[in-house]
Enzyme design. Sequence first.
Site, mmCIF file in Angstrom:
data_model
loop_
_atom_site.group_PDB
_atom_site.id
_atom_site.type_symbol
_atom_site.label_atom_id
_atom_site.label_comp_id
_atom_site.label_asym_id
_atom_site.label_seq_id
_atom_site.Cartn_x
_atom_site.Cartn_y
_atom_site.Cartn_z
ATOM 1 N N LEU A 20 92.970 106.371 -8.858
ATOM 2 C CA LEU A 20 93.842 106.904 -7.806
ATOM 3 C C LEU A 20 94.921 105.897 -7.424
ATOM 4 C CD1 LEU A 20 91.044 108.308 -5.453
ATOM 5 C CD2 LEU A 20 92.553 109.646 -6.925
ATOM 6 N N GLY A 21 94.616 104.630 -7.605
ATOM 7 C CA GLY A 21 95.576 103.596 -7.238
ATOM 8 C C GLY A 21 95.026 102.231 -7.596
ATOM 9 N N SER A 22 95.916 101.245 -7.568
ATOM 10 C CA SER A 22 95.484 99.876 -7.869
ATOM 11 C C SER A 22 95.921 98.980 -6.732
ATOM 12 C CB SER A 22 96.154 99.373 -9.149
ATOM 13 O OG SER A 22 95.699 100.130 -10.216
ATOM 14 N N VAL A 28 91.186 101.715 -7.307
ATOM 15 C CA VAL A 28 90.549 102.758 -6.508
ATOM 16 C C VAL A 28 90.446 103.981 -7.415
ATOM 17 C CG1 VAL A 28 90.728 104.205 -4.453
ATOM 18 C CG2 VAL A 28 91.501 101.829 -4.362
ATOM 19 N N LYS A 43 86.456 102.098 -4.152
ATOM 20 C CA LYS A 43 87.338 100.929 -4.281
ATOM 21 C C LYS A 43 86.535 99.831 -4.966
ATOM 22 C CE LYS A 43 90.386 98.003 -1.453
ATOM 23 N NZ LYS A 43 91.137 97.912 -0.201
ATOM 24 N N ASP A 140 98.648 94.681 8.088
ATOM 25 C CA ASP A 140 99.382 95.026 6.864
ATOM 26 C C ASP A 140 99.887 96.470 6.944
ATOM 27 O OD1 ASP A 140 100.506 94.409 4.421
ATOM 28 O OD2 ASP A 140 98.702 94.858 3.258
ATOM 29 N N LYS A 142 102.333 99.267 6.686
ATOM 30 C CA LYS A 142 103.566 99.508 5.932
ATOM 31 C C LYS A 142 103.425 100.894 5.311
ATOM 32 C CE LYS A 142 101.645 96.965 2.001
ATOM 33 N NZ LYS A 142 101.798 95.854 1.088
ATOM 34 N N ASN A 145 100.448 102.041 3.193
ATOM 35 C CA ASN A 145 99.112 102.104 3.791
ATOM 36 C C ASN A 145 98.973 103.230 4.809
ATOM 37 O OD1 ASN A 145 98.215 100.051 2.186
ATOM 38 N ND2 ASN A 145 98.708 98.431 3.651
ATOM 39 N N ASP A 162 93.627 100.554 3.728
ATOM 40 C CA ASP A 162 93.738 99.160 3.310
ATOM 41 C C ASP A 162 93.534 98.152 4.455
ATOM 42 O OD1 ASP A 162 94.085 96.837 1.982
ATOM 43 O OD2 ASP A 162 96.161 97.172 1.391
ATOM 44 N N THR A 181 103.497 91.607 4.352
ATOM 45 C CA THR A 181 104.610 91.929 3.465
ATOM 46 C C THR A 181 105.906 91.608 4.207
ATOM 47 O OG1 THR A 181 103.248 93.679 2.529
ATOM 48 C CG2 THR A 181 105.611 93.817 2.112
HETATM 49 P P1 ATP Z 1 96.783 95.855 -1.762
HETATM 50 O O1 ATP Z 1 96.883 94.860 -2.836
HETATM 51 O O2 ATP Z 1 98.023 96.730 -1.656
HETATM 52 O O3 ATP Z 1 96.399 95.315 -0.438
HETATM 53 P P2 ATP Z 1 94.098 96.792 -2.058
HETATM 54 O O4 ATP Z 1 93.467 96.085 -3.216
HETATM 55 O O5 ATP Z 1 93.651 96.334 -0.730
HETATM 56 O O6 ATP Z 1 95.673 96.860 -2.191
HETATM 57 P P3 ATP Z 1 94.243 99.553 -1.309
HETATM 58 O O7 ATP Z 1 95.616 99.376 -0.760
HETATM 59 O O8 ATP Z 1 93.161 99.791 -0.334
HETATM 60 O O9 ATP Z 1 93.827 98.340 -2.245
HETATM 61 O O10 ATP Z 1 94.272 100.717 -2.386
HETATM 62 C C1 ATP Z 1 95.173 100.716 -3.480
HETATM 63 C C2 ATP Z 1 95.744 102.119 -3.672
HETATM 64 O O11 ATP Z 1 94.677 103.038 -3.948
HETATM 65 C C3 ATP Z 1 96.438 102.671 -2.443
HETATM 66 O O12 ATP Z 1 97.783 102.305 -2.381
HETATM 67 C C4 ATP Z 1 96.240 104.172 -2.608
HETATM 68 O O13 ATP Z 1 97.224 104.707 -3.464
HETATM 69 C C5 ATP Z 1 94.901 104.285 -3.296
HETATM 70 N N1 ATP Z 1 93.810 104.522 -2.320
HETATM 71 C C6 ATP Z 1 93.206 103.596 -1.541
HETATM 72 N N2 ATP Z 1 92.239 104.135 -0.782
HETATM 73 C C7 ATP Z 1 92.234 105.454 -1.077
HETATM 74 C C8 ATP Z 1 91.449 106.566 -0.618
HETATM 75 N N3 ATP Z 1 90.495 106.399 0.284
HETATM 76 N N4 ATP Z 1 91.714 107.795 -1.140
HETATM 77 C C9 ATP Z 1 92.685 107.948 -2.079
HETATM 78 N N5 ATP Z 1 93.442 106.944 -2.552
HETATM 79 C C10 ATP Z 1 93.239 105.708 -2.071
#
Ligand code: ATP
Length: 362
Positions: A20-22, A28, A43, A140, A142, A145, A162, A181
Amino acid sequence: MAVFNKLDNVEDLYEIGEVLGSGHFGQVREVRERATGARWAGKFLKIRKCASSRLGMERKSVEREVEVLQALQHPNIMALKDVFESRAEVVLVLELISGGELFDFIAEKENLTESEAIEFMKQILLGVGFMHSKQIGHFDLKPENIMLSAKMAPNTDIKIIDFGLAHRFQPGEEYKCMSGTPQYIPPEVINYEPLSTAVDMWSIGVITYILLSGMSPFQGDKDEETLRNIIALNYKFDDHHFSMTSAMAKDFIQKLLVKDQNERITAEECLQHPWIKPLTRKQVANRNRSSINMKNFKKFNAKRKWKMSYNMVWVCNRLHRLKMLCKTSALVDEELRQCESDQEDTETKPSSLIRRRLSSSS
Ligand code: ATP
């Protein structure tokens, strides 16, 4: 200390699905609970193996994120269901948020009145106000988030995500931290002064400014210039970009972008501000007449998304180069393999003292 489930393997209880995301320290992914079929977000965080390593996340930081999430049960804050731990990884099972980022949702619209934008702002303030009532600062905030629970309005709610930089204040504690940021951080972070939850209120001021105008108030060509602009409080409401903005909205932003953190309005006070909670018919009419600068907002968002993907490619290339340099060392190679998503910056320029995030749009 947060207790993680070490007995069960996450894959025994959940089927792991698409990415879903990184983020900074991992991915994630969508996960499906085998017993119920319910969908969640997992995550996956790589854990630093030894204190001297720069790869992966310190277990202490993961514990902090978990403890914060456990303390925050609110409709506008992403919920935590479970935590699993294996040798090299911690997996947070989180509420699945399927509506994408708020800014992307808005950018798809043809137009948006201030009244419609305020409905989202109100929910952000409710979530942040709840957090602050628990003495927790997000640190954080922005656009990346701030997500939406579902794609379809009106059944969509703001979800703040986040909590990797979040901090819970102990009574009388003096907390300093240079992270965040660049575009969204207040002067006290740059000056390495004691922080408070007012840091988030400044970020909300920046987010509101961008939402209404499609411009970032302190953005310079380089991070150093952005940081200088923040310290000098060098921003203005230029007529060109704010021609459709109400005076109440500008007043709201001005009360947030205040250098002295003790003078900044709180989330509770924001919710009582006439822009958010109008008291007269005239105030309601002003809000309905004013709208966000959609043309410019779309431009801002497209640029932001482009920078996010550019950062992602840059991180991958950098890791690849690092791996080539280290290929003689089997140990480092193994660490890199296990920590592919790590992207710590080794630059020593002043602005790089601010811990950057993968999704940095500065
Ligand atoms: P960062 O390096 O930006 O701080 P992080 O490692 O802390 O990132 P997150 O920001 O929590 O990770 O998550 C990364 C991405 O995953 C988010 O930008 C979002 O797109 C996706 N994501 C995070 N949590 C969820 C969720 N609960 N449901 C769906 N997508 C999510």
